[in-house]
Design an enzyme around this catalytic site. Structure first.
Site, PDB file in Angstrom:
ATOM      1  N   ASP A 161       0.838  -1.204   0.000  1.00  0.00           N
ATOM      2  CA  ASP A 161       0.000   0.000   0.000  1.00  0.00           C
ATOM      3  C   ASP A 161       0.874   1.255   0.000  1.00  0.00           C
ATOM      4  OD1 ASP A 161      -2.346  -1.703   0.373  1.00  0.00           O
ATOM      5  OD2 ASP A 161      -1.529  -2.028   2.366  1.00  0.00           O
ATOM      6  N   HIS A 189      -4.445  -3.541   6.510  1.00  0.00           N
ATOM      7  CA  HIS A 189      -4.227  -3.781   5.076  1.00  0.00           C
ATOM      8  C   HIS A 189      -5.563  -4.256   4.503  1.00  0.00           C
ATOM      9  CE1 HIS A 189      -2.860  -5.164   1.248  1.00  0.00           C
ATOM     10  NE2 HIS A 189      -3.327  -6.368   1.518  1.00  0.00           N
TER      11      HIS A 189
END
Ligand code: NAX
Length: 329
Positions: A161, A189
């Site tokens: 990410d 996440h």
């Protein structure tokens, strides 16, 4: 050459494992003078595929590859024996129609045995990175089942990410990605993660001074990062593997090397209560380190927008923790 270290990869025959282990064997991660013994761990039915992977490793003739141990997940203690790093990739991927809650319950039990076996068999300095999803909560289960191992050894992967966010900012600003720094991913996440553009820097300046379109930052930017995994699946017909493997290796490198001044790296770690997060949750934070130890960056101010995002991802992690309470001794 130094004495070899041992690196275990679960799910080693899967697509992320396959994209990862050659780079570990090559010396790229731990250094050209650091031999590595790879412990490749798979479900019994995937062991035959590992034979092929081992042949390919042989055929690369990496000078830093000091050995390969192939192990069925039936005996994780043998798989993790004396390992200095355990990269937990193996798990059941989310399938169409499966809710996130289902995935938590399906994969959670894998990580109780993982935690117990790491504690029983791994090296005293073991560090653990959980990639298999839901990775924050799987990491929480692993840590809870290995209570003798210091909590600062456990990481869940939010680096993909971070890397995705850095590239989106670079492309919007029209600069190389190397000009972007200090990108933190807060929380889970998952689609609730908060990619923190307010503290990101572009050429040392606040990203918000370079990209002045705040509506884009609060909207399109965050959504693009949150939904990038789905976009890759729809374009490629398979989930992110090379970029996920790359992010896992970036995480390891960031833990074992000093953080550049003014920068940070993202990983989910055991919360010490910083920023009002429940102590003990595995929460994505901005981290810095000296190559041996790391710390959560403190003193970052959050506006109401950011506070709302952090609260939402925190709540999701609380719900995941509650769903696996029976797996947390
Ligand atoms: P694959 O299905 O290609 O590979 C998974 C491998 O794990 C398979 O070979 C399977 O046999 C093995 N496996 C399953 N259960 C196991 C167990 N108990 N012990 C040992 N091995 C086991 O999936 P892949 O694309 O490699 O993804 C692996 C995991 O990474 C998934 O959970 C996926 O959701 C997760 N991801 C996490 C990301 C992150 O940023 N944290 C991003 C990428 C990826 O989606």
């Amino acid at each position: 050459m130094k004495a070899p270290i041992r690196v275990a990869v679960t799910g080693a025959a899967g697509q992320i494992g396959y994209a990862m282990i050659f780079r570990i064997a090559s010396g790229e991660v731990f250094g050209a003078d650091q031999p590595v013994i790879l412990h490749l761990i798979e479900l019994p039915q995937a062991l035959a595929a590992l034979d092929g992977v081992e042949m390919e490793l042989d055929d690369c003739a990496f000078p830093t590859l000091a050995g390969v141990v192939k192990q069925s997940s039936d005996d994780l203690e043998a798989g993790f024996a004396d390992c200095n790093w355990v990269l937990c990739v193996g798990s059941v991927p989310r399938k169409a129609g499966m809710e996130r809650g289902d995935l938590v319950r399906i994969n959670g039990p894998i990580f109780t045995s993982t935690g117990k076996a790491i504690q029983a068999a791994a090296a005293k300095d073991v560090r653990v990175l959980v990639v298999g999803n839901p990775c924050n909560t799987n990491c929480l289960i692993t840590m809870a089942n290995a209570p003798d191992i210091p909590r600062d050894r456990f990481f869940a992967m939010t680096r993909l990410d971070q890397n995705r966010a850095a590239t989106q900012l670079a492309q919007k600003a029209g600069v190389p990605v190397a000009d972007v720094s200090n990108v933190a991913i807060w929380g889970n996440h998952s689609a609730t993660q908060y990619p923190d553009f307010y503290h990101a820097k572009i050429n040392g300046k606040a990203a918000t001074d370079v990209i002045t379109d705040e509506a884009w930052l609060q909207g399109t930017f965050i959504e693009t990062v949150q939904k990038r995994g789905a976009a890759v699946i729809s374009a490629r017909g398979a989930s992110s593997a090379a970029s996920a493997a790359n992010a896992a290796l970036d995480t390891v490198k960031s833990v074992i090397r000093p953080t550049a001044s003014g920068d940070c790296f993202s990983a989910a770690v055991c919360s010490d209560g910083s920023y009002g997060i429940d102590e003990g949750l595995i929460f994505g934070y901005p981290l810095t380190g000296d190559g041996n130890s790391w710390k959560i960056e403190t003193g970052w101010e959050h506006n109401d927008f950011a506070k709302g995002k952090i609260e939402a991802t925190l709540q999701e992690l609380r719900d995941e923790r509650d769903a696996v309470k029976d797996l947390l001794p």
